[in-house]
Structures are given as C-alpha cells and as structure tokens.
Design an enzyme around this catalytic site. Structure first.
Site, PDB file in Angstrom:
ATOM      1  N   GLY A   1       0.829  -1.196   0.000  1.00 20.90           N
ATOM      2  CA  GLY A   1       0.000   0.000   0.000  1.00 20.90           C
ATOM      3  C   GLY A   1       0.867   1.251   0.000  1.00 20.90           C
ATOM      4  N   CYS A   2       0.281   2.347  -0.414  1.00 19.57           N
ATOM      5  CA  CYS A   2       1.052   3.593  -0.541  1.00 19.57           C
ATOM      6  C   CYS A   2       1.485   4.129   0.814  1.00 19.57           C
ATOM      7  CB  CYS A   2       0.261   4.634  -1.327  1.00 19.57           C
ATOM      8  SG  CYS A   2      -1.422   4.922  -0.731  1.00 19.57           S
ATOM      9  N   TYR A   3       0.554   4.214   1.766  1.00 20.99           N
ATOM     10  CA  TYR A   3       0.935   4.687   3.105  1.00 20.99           C
ATOM     11  C   TYR A   3       1.962   3.752   3.746  1.00 20.99           C
ATOM     12  CZ  TYR A   3      -2.998   8.084   3.302  1.00 20.99           C
ATOM     13  OH  TYR A   3      -3.865   9.127   3.101  1.00 20.99           O
TER      14      TYR A   3
END
EC number: 1.2.1.38
Lengths: 349, 349, 349, 349
Positions: free
Chosen positions: A149-151
């Site tokens: 995921g990006c976060y």
C-alpha cells in the site's frame, strides 16, 4: 531478448493508468491486453487521454480469456477481486507472473484482513518492498507479488532504520498527508475538486484506516522473531494535491541519541538503495520532488526536548507507492535490472 | 454609543488585511489610521484589492504621531517590532487598548523567547485565548493583549480538554498542516505558487519552530501549578492551500478510556463556548468549514490498539488564528459582546 | 420591523448553502424551512458543516406543505424543477416572493430554452440583474425573480458599458475561466479533485454552453429595440479553484477609441453601483478579491494593434454570481436597503 | 556512437531544471557543465531536489571558460543575456550547437524586439518549431536555434491549420490560461502561493505581453509572402496550477465551414506529427494530459451562430513549451531521431 508480453487488468483507474505510463517507458515489455469492468468496450484515449500511444486501444472485459497468454499480468482491481482471477491465471499457466496492486495478498494475519477489509482472506504473497532487509531475495523469480500500500510504503521506509537499529521504542506515531489520487477515480462528493481545494481533513482517525495493520506488520517484522509488535498510531490526512504522500513519523528514543547519529544510521541503512534518497542533512522532503518517480526522499532528526526521533518521508503514491513498485517487482521477478524503465527524477515544479 | 476609533499598524500584510476585513464587518468601530513600513504612501486599493471600501486609503508611516489618538491600536508587525511603539502609545495614553498580533508578548519565559526568537524579551501581556480556563477574566478591560500564534491556538484548543481532565500523559505529538498565508506576504522562492501547488513539505522539524514554546506554555498551564511541563513534539507542514490549519494531536492514555468518554469530556469542556464547535461524533474537522470564520472545529477519539487519545482541530490561521482572535479580544477589552463582528460561519466550498 | 420568514429549497447543494450563508448574515430575516431531495431527513451539520448555527437543522422534503407559510422562498433546485413548485406556492399565496436560482425563468425566447435546456419553457420572470439599465425598477416589489446565471452575470457586466455606449461592434468574444463549484455538488469523475488540480480545460466550446443564449439576450437588450442581436462567441474554461469566474471579453472597436475614453465610459456607467467596482486604471481583476462577496471587479483597455476593446471582469460564481444576487433581489423585492446583509469585501488571500 | 557532451547555463531556474530533467532521460547525451549566476557555488541537490542523480553537482559561474568544450550548450538565461555568451561560444568553436531558451533570437523584426523587450536586438536564429511548414529543414544541422516562447508555441500550433488553409480571416483572438512556472522562480509577491491558489487573473491585457509579436510573426508567416499580417488579440491569464497552458483561439470564418471540415483540416495538417495530437472529435484538451510531456493536444469546432472557428490547444509550458522543444531541436540539429529522449505521455492525474 524477446520483449515480455504484459497485460493490465483495471486499466481505466488511476493505478492501472500509472502502470501503463510506466510500461510505456519500459524497454523490455510489449503491452498486451487492457481490461476494464464497467468501462469494457470504451476507448482508452477517452478514459486516459494522457496515454497518447495507447489512445486507440479498446478495453476488454476482465476475464481469463482476455488475460491468458501473457508473461506478466498486473492486477489493478478493487480490493477483494484479485484472488479469483489470480487463481485462474496460475492454474492455467503456473509460470505467469501475477502482480497484484490491490490489498488482497499483503497481510499475513487472516484476522487482520477480516477486521479491516471484511470477507475471507485470500492468502499471503511475497511482499513487494525490496528495500526491506531480506525482501529482495524473496522477489527474485517470484511469480506472485503483492504490491505494498502507498501509506505503508512511505511509513515503513521512513521508520525502518530507526526500528531496525533499535533507536526507538516500538511505539510510533505516523501522520501522513496524502494527495487525492489514493482515493481512486470513483466519483464521491467529498472528493470533488470543489471540496478538496483549499481544504485539509483527517480521516480513518484512531487506527481505523486499512493500511494500519500493514504498517504494523512491516515495522514489527523489523524487530525480528520474538521481537514483539510495534504499536502504530496512524492518521491519514487528505490535502489539496493530486499525488504524493508526506509522512511525519516519530517515536520515543530508547536512549540518548544525537541528530547526527540518527542521520548516520539512516544514511547507512539506505546506502545501497537506488530509490531511497536520504537528503542532505537539514533538507526536508517535499512531495513534489518525487512526483512521477520511483524515489522516496527521507530525512531524520532528534527532538531532544520531546525525547523523540522524528523522521519525514515523501513518496508519489501512484508511482513508488503503487505502479513504480509494481514495475520494480516485475523487474526482480523477471531477472531484469531492478531499475529498468524507472526513474528517480521527479517532475517539478 | 460612540463608535470606537481603531488604527491598524501593518495594514499591507496578511494579518493586517484580515484585521481590516473583520473591522469592516464590526458595527461598533470606525477605522482610523492605517500604516505601513516600505509601503507607506501607497494606496490600500492596490495592496489589498479585496478591501473595496478602503480602496482610496493611503498608508501612513508606522509611528506614534500616526497611531496616537485612537481607542484601539492593532499591531500587525514583524516579530520584535511591537515593543517600542506599544511603549510609546501607552506612555502617551495609558487607556489606549493595544492588541499585538505578533509574538512579542506571548511568552512568559524570557529564556524561551531568547532561544526561539533571539534578542531581548519585551515582556508578557495577557494572552488572548479566552477559551482557556480563567483567561476570559484576564482579558476583560485589559489594555494590552497578546494575540496567540496560529498553531498554538489550534493545538491548545484541540488538546486542552484531554490535558485539563488528566485523560492523557503530558507527552503530546502535534502534526499540523498549514496553509501558506501563515508564512506572510514577503516573497521567498520556496513560497511561490509554482513550488507550493502539488506539494507538501515539513519544516521546523524536531521542535525548532517558534510556536513550540507557546504550545508548551499553554498546555503546561492546564496542569496547574506544580503540574510540571508537558512534553511537546511539534511538526508543522506546509500544504497547498492559502488558509487554514489542521492539527492532528495525540497523547498516550493515562488510563483506559472509551471514545465516548473522550467525546463527552470534550463536549462538556466547550459546552459554553460559541466559537469552539465539537463536531457530531464521527465527523472529522476540515479546514474549509472554518475559512474566514472565528470558529474552531474539534473532534476526538481513542485508538485502543495504540493506547492513545487522538484529537483533530481545524482553524483559519488568519481569522480565529490571528485577526478574529484579535477582534474577540478587543470586544472583551472594551466590554462589548464577545462575538460582535465575528462569525462562526465559514466560506465553503 | 418583523423579520421576514425565509425558506430555502435545495439547501444541501452549493447554491443553497451559499444562500444560507448569506441569510445568516442578514439582519432582517429568520430562516425557516430547509429542504432537500434525496437528502431529506439528514442533518444540515453533516451536509454543510460550515453553517454551524444551522448544524442541528434537519432537511425536509421539497414540497408545498414544507415551503408554504414563508414570506420569501429561495429555489436552488436542478434546472427544470422550479416551475411546478413555484406555481403551487403562488397559487396558495400570491404575495410570497419566489426567487429562483435556477435557469427556468431567465430566458425570454422559448425556442432558446428548448434548444439549450430541452423540455417546455416555464416562462419568463423579472431578471435579477439590477445593474442593467432599467432593471432595478422591475425588481422593486416583484414577487417572482429569476436570478441570472453566473457566466451571464460577469460577462454582461463586463461588456455592458461598451455595448450600451456603442463603443464596439455587436460581435463579442468571451472566454471565462471558472472555478468548479459552478458545476455543482453531484459527483462526476471529471470533477474529482484528482482531475481538477493542476488542470485547465475547455468545455461547451462552440457556443453550446447553456449560458450562451442568456448572455446574448442580455447584451442584445442593451442595443435597444430594433438594435438587432449581439453575436456571442462564448467559451467557458474549468480551472483549479473552487470559486470565482474571470471573464475576458473583447469586441472590435466601432471607431477609434483611446484606453482612457474606454475607461471613462466604464467608470461613468457604474458610478452609482455599490457592487460593481471599476478598478484603478492599470489594475486588473482577480477572482480572489471578490471571493465570498457580492462585488464585481472590472477593468478595460483598448488594443490598438488588434483594433479591439478588451475588458476583464471577476465575480464569485456562488456569491454575486448566484446567492448574493438572490439576496440583493430579495432586498429590492421587499423594499429593504439593496445592500443589506451583503458585502463588497472579499476573503483574501 | 559517442555521447554528446552537453552544458546547461542557468541550471537553477525552472527552464534549466526542466532541460536537465529531459537530458537525464536522453540516451545519447552526457551532462557536462551546469552554471548559475547568484547561485554559482551552490549544490544542485538543494536548488533542484527532484534531480536526484545530479544532487552532488555544484553550479559553476556562467562564463566562456565553464561552457566551452561542449557539443551542445543550452542557454536558459534571463532575456537579453544570451547574445554575448553565444557570440563568445561560437567565436571559439563554430561547430558548437547553441540552443537559446530565451527570447533573444526569436523575433525577425528589430523594432518589435525594441518595443516589447527594450534594448538592442541580438539577431534572429532558426526558430525551433519544427511543426511549422518548412521549419524542420531549417533546424536540421543548425548550430543556432531559438526555442519558441511557451504561449507562441501553443497559440501557433492551435491556429496554424486554420490560418494556413485560409479557413479564417487573419484576425484572431487568443485567451491563454497559464500555470505559474512560466513566470519563473524569482520571488515576487503576486506569485506567492497564498496569492495564486484560489485565484485567476489577467495580465498583459491589450496586446502588451511580450509574446504578442512572436505569435503575430508565426501566424503571419503562414499567410506566405505578401499575405499580410494577422491581427492578434492576445490575453494571458494566470490560473492556479504550476504547469500548463490552455489556449482558446478563435477567428471569423472566411466562408461557411462545418465542424467536420474544420476537424478534417486539422487532422490532415498534423497527420505526420508525432507530438501534435488532434484529439478524437468532441474531446477537448486539458493541460494535465500533457504535463511533463512534449505533446500538444488540439481540438477544433465551428460556432455557426457566432460565425467563428474555435480551437483549443494544451501544452506543458516547461516541456514542449520550453525544454522539450529544446531537446527536439537538439535532436534535429545533431541528426538524431527527433523524438529521442522525449515522450508524448503525460503525468496524470
């Protein structure tokens, strides 16, 4: 060398579009099938007008018939939809490399999946963050890869040197300001330009955002077996920009530490990484420097009065935060140069 | 009742312009002298084209001759310049109400002033945050008022109920995303629109921002005498919007606490405040809701897994964060209705 | 004087919300029923969190039962929905003032309505642009008012002095850059923040935008009877801001004209208007100066080489472009001071 | 083939930085000297943090000693500063390819230079817009190239098919909405983020912008010798985005023309151009589709009621509008593939 034939499922969304933008710059691939769901039958030129060389392509439906016969298949589908098509693809041809940009195969703990995503856990695939210790070897030659995921990508990389070196207590606070493309292309009123511009807001407060268990998993993994679990307080913010995440991360110092010692630990940790760039001391990351690129910019210091290490990281949520990582993983899986088709140069200003 | 005659020193900047915007909506004032430094002699219509009713006004120099003879003088000057002119004004007329929008008189501790601002400490004036317990009484009839900093206003109000009620350890983390007007109107390359749009960045990391000691002072004050000092880890972010601050604040729970208990404590703490609005449970603040208004929006929850209380507050840095607070303080000083000329209604979208 | 009781139909949208923001600042009204369609039953505090004083209000359905019994009813409904409810309201009480923020009653020519909006023409009401010659008298005491469209408001006022004084040929080009709130709150993919930020686009090119016949009607009206029709080339642009329209308007000179002569004609034309502000010569309008206000800023010059008069106007599409005009019209209809509850001061920066 | 050694004068500005971003993606060049003026001696990593591979480079002074010994020298200097250094470079080595991103050598008419730029005209170099008829041949093997201005690039390409085919009268209106990077990196108050965001403004109204004579020159050139001069009414707008120009262009039809005929003329005119993309009929350009790319997107229609052809074009002012064009010209000058190191794929969203 023959170019690898690559398909993208979910080509009309932001993640799919960004995978295609990357593939168009990759010298060793040929772009095969492009699929959509409700958009099947439409021209890509209308849906993604920035991808000029693919303007005449028509989206096919997302099914086995369309996607079979490729060397690599990227899945950029809504969470929960990757499991079945991945199973079918690999049943037909076990050598196909399936790279999932969704969340389906990221988590190791089925109960965490159920709590945060609902439904049945699809399984766990090699996790596509090669900058984590030992992880690059897991990805070499892999046929199934879960793109992070990006976060979690930026939070993990911003804290990893501190956690892995035992500089801080396993009790971190992450506040991450994100651009809006992370929320996808589905039209919702609170994501309208009229609502977003001139506005900053918090959401998923109190540890309820789905990326929380993934950050916890990554950071806890750095403690080693029996190292216990890192407590993660994660708050995502939505700020008025289309791309980029700036993660402000801190944790209590375990023992007195100077800013220089912290910096040196970070510089050493990432000395061999081409895409993680520890900025010159005193220079703090900004998201624009990494826009469109696979780079992560990181800086660290120590707040003596507060007794905390504070580190900040910047990433492009769609590039290194999704599509760039997917390409990097493909390169590793296929035995290509890890940086092929990728850049560490952002588009600024 | 005769209208009060009011002067604004520093009328060409963002704070001064916002004080004027508020004064133009205030029924009990008459706008007298407007002053500038390098802009003296210029038309306000050129410098602040949004203030149409004052378009023909010419800026005078900032000196005693210009500013004397008013009932109220607002100082919107660069830090360090308020002390001398304030002294002169009150030497001439001890009854004049001087309201300083700068930092000069906010801090109680001279060593904190010297460390963060440099130079000699000018003194300490009544602190213009009436929502702090006991503070409203200090401001009634005051002739000298120090308007709080923008970050301290929102950080303090977002954490006050938790600190004052002993819900959390005195060890807080504040990450505050701010619009750019807080940095003022002086042209610097990193504040250009080209640099700001599409960009988020951190600055003053590691407790070096000048508002850090002010936040510490406010929160520690809530612990009472002998209550000790609250440890504050403060990181300001610059995000692409002209106005607004969103402060994400957290601290370790002192004892088990439910989200409902936290919410009830916040609702009770601010039950009588017209400008602090605890949102309906589950609804999180956004800066746009308070744009141009004197309102502060607050929400709170508990992250059980991380063992922290998490609260978020939103403020308009120029309005309640500066000029609105200044007007609110003027009303208290003059014995007017506290909310006169102010609004809790934001300009959205 | 008893406060007038006012209802707003369509209170959850941008136009309705802005009417309410204005009404909250109006000293002579009391806010009665608020209605919605799919949002009926919801809290206004959730839908319009910036309208704090109305946070506890619940939306009622948009029907005669809810809306009857008010002195004034504002209709902020999708185009085509005002006719029936207006008919019912005035059948029940002919004295109720109905102010339609939609397009239903703006056009005089049924065939223009049918061509640009489709369906049957509902009729023509007094047109709520008091700054047009003779128009103010039409609005005094009126019980039915059609609030102008946002683009027509700024385009008309920017060109009116040139057309009315015969300075230019009746052949105008208008290119108007607009913020996104004009497109409303309905979620559509191309209006997502991710699409809007960093992006400028044209739409309705070639005279197909629905506001084209309204601009034509207004400007042609300035030619007088038998004056013929003004040819209007109108192109709207979408630019990344939530509010505001900047209209760049030009037309061929009829005869040689100096910039000074053009300026003088504009200054004279608007000399008595409190909300149309011809800027000091050489200073060009910007939308931010009028944000949230009822002001229109205008400037004009002559391009000798191109043989054209060029004028630029700025307006807040939601304020003077919709809700501010609606309030201004209400004041005229009720015999109140025309500027009551309105401001010419924008919120900037 | 040996890589060409390339220098960039003015590497700290936006144009210079963008030239470097392009050069880093070019397979046939090696980046040599980088120079600055007041920034000489500083690290590029601080000035241009997005150019990670060049982070350790130090800027040299802009002088002959530094810049000599390269195959190609890009000049990205303030207007008026290119003439002298260019003269010195080519006096020393007549074979060096000098590519000027400034305005110094664009205009053919010395009096136009003097009127719009002041000072003495430096001369006229081959004009770097290969998409103009006959222009590509002028650039092949050239050693001096004047890169076109950003507004002229998009305005010319958007109108060229209409003018060259005689579809319209030689009397055009161009309104071009631009991002802020075109104004450069020098800090000026009206370019601050606080002023730019949420704001649209016009400047250089009435034909006073310096790009006006360049647009006139280009369009008039399409009329052929004795074809006369095209009258150009040009208005630039500043809108809140860092990059991109959207030009709305129109002109009176010479004779009746259908939208289809106009479209066909445009499609045919650009059929062989790899970087000018006439969008599918009915789809209008947006700047984001070309961000970071060398593409120009164009669309055209006919407004029958107004009797005008209306065309819209989008370009990235820093890429095809400056640095991309410079690279394209370098490729032509060196006999490389024209598109080497360039892309037609934008970074969106």
């Amino acid at each position: 060398m023959t170019r690898k034939r690559v398909a993208v499922a979910g080509a009309s969304g932001y993640a799919g579009g960004e995978v295609l933008r990357h593939l168009l710059a990759h010298p060793e691939v040929e772009i095969g099938a492009l699929t959509g769901a409700s958009n099947a039958g439409e021209l890509l030129g209308t849906l993604q007008p920035h991808l000029v060389p693919l303007a005449d392509r028509v989206l096919d439906p997302t099914d086995l018939e369309t996607l079979s016969g490729h060397d690599v298949v990227f899945l950029a589908l809504p969470h929960g939809q990757s499991g079945e098509i991945a199973r079918q693809l690999q049943a037909e041809d076990p050598s196909v490399v399936v790279i999932d940009c969704g969340a389906d195969f990221r988590l190791q703990d089925p109960s965490a999946w159920e709590k945060f995503y609902g439904g049945e856990h699809a399984g766990t695939w090699p996790y596509g963050l090669p900058e984590l210790p030992g992880q690059r070897a897991q990805l070499a030659g892999a046929t199934r890869i879960a793109v992070p995921g990006c976060y979690p990508t930026v939070s993990t990389l911003t804290l990893a040197p501190a956690i892995a070196n035992g500089l801080v207590e396993p009790d971190v606070v992450v506040v991450a300001a994100s651009g809006t493309s992370g929320a996808g292309k589905a039209a919702k009123p609170h994501l309208l330009g009229s609502e977003i511009m001139g506005n900053a807001s918090a959401y998923g407060v109190g540890g309820t955002h789905r990326h929380t268990p993934e950050i916890t998993q990554n950071l806890s993994g750095l403690l080693g077996e029996d190292g216990g679990t890192v407590a993660v307080s994660f708050t995502p913010l939505l700020v008025p920009m289309p791309r980029g995440i700036l993660a402000t991360c801190s944790a209590p110092l375990k023992a007195p530490l100077t800013a220089q010692e912290a910096y040196d630990a970070y510089a050493k940790f990432y000395a061999d990484e081409q895409f993680v760039h520890v900025l010159p001391q005193g220079q703090w990351p900004q998201t624009k420097s990494v826009t469109g690129s696979n780079a992560v910019h990181v800086q660290v210091t120590v707040d003596e009065a507060a007794g905390r290490l504070v580190a900040v990281g910047a990433v492009d949520n769609l590039a290194k935060g999704t599509a760039g990582a997917a390409i990097q993983c493909m390169n590793l899986a296929l035995g290509l140069d890890e940086g092929l088709g990728l850049t560490s140069v952002g588009v600024a200003p």
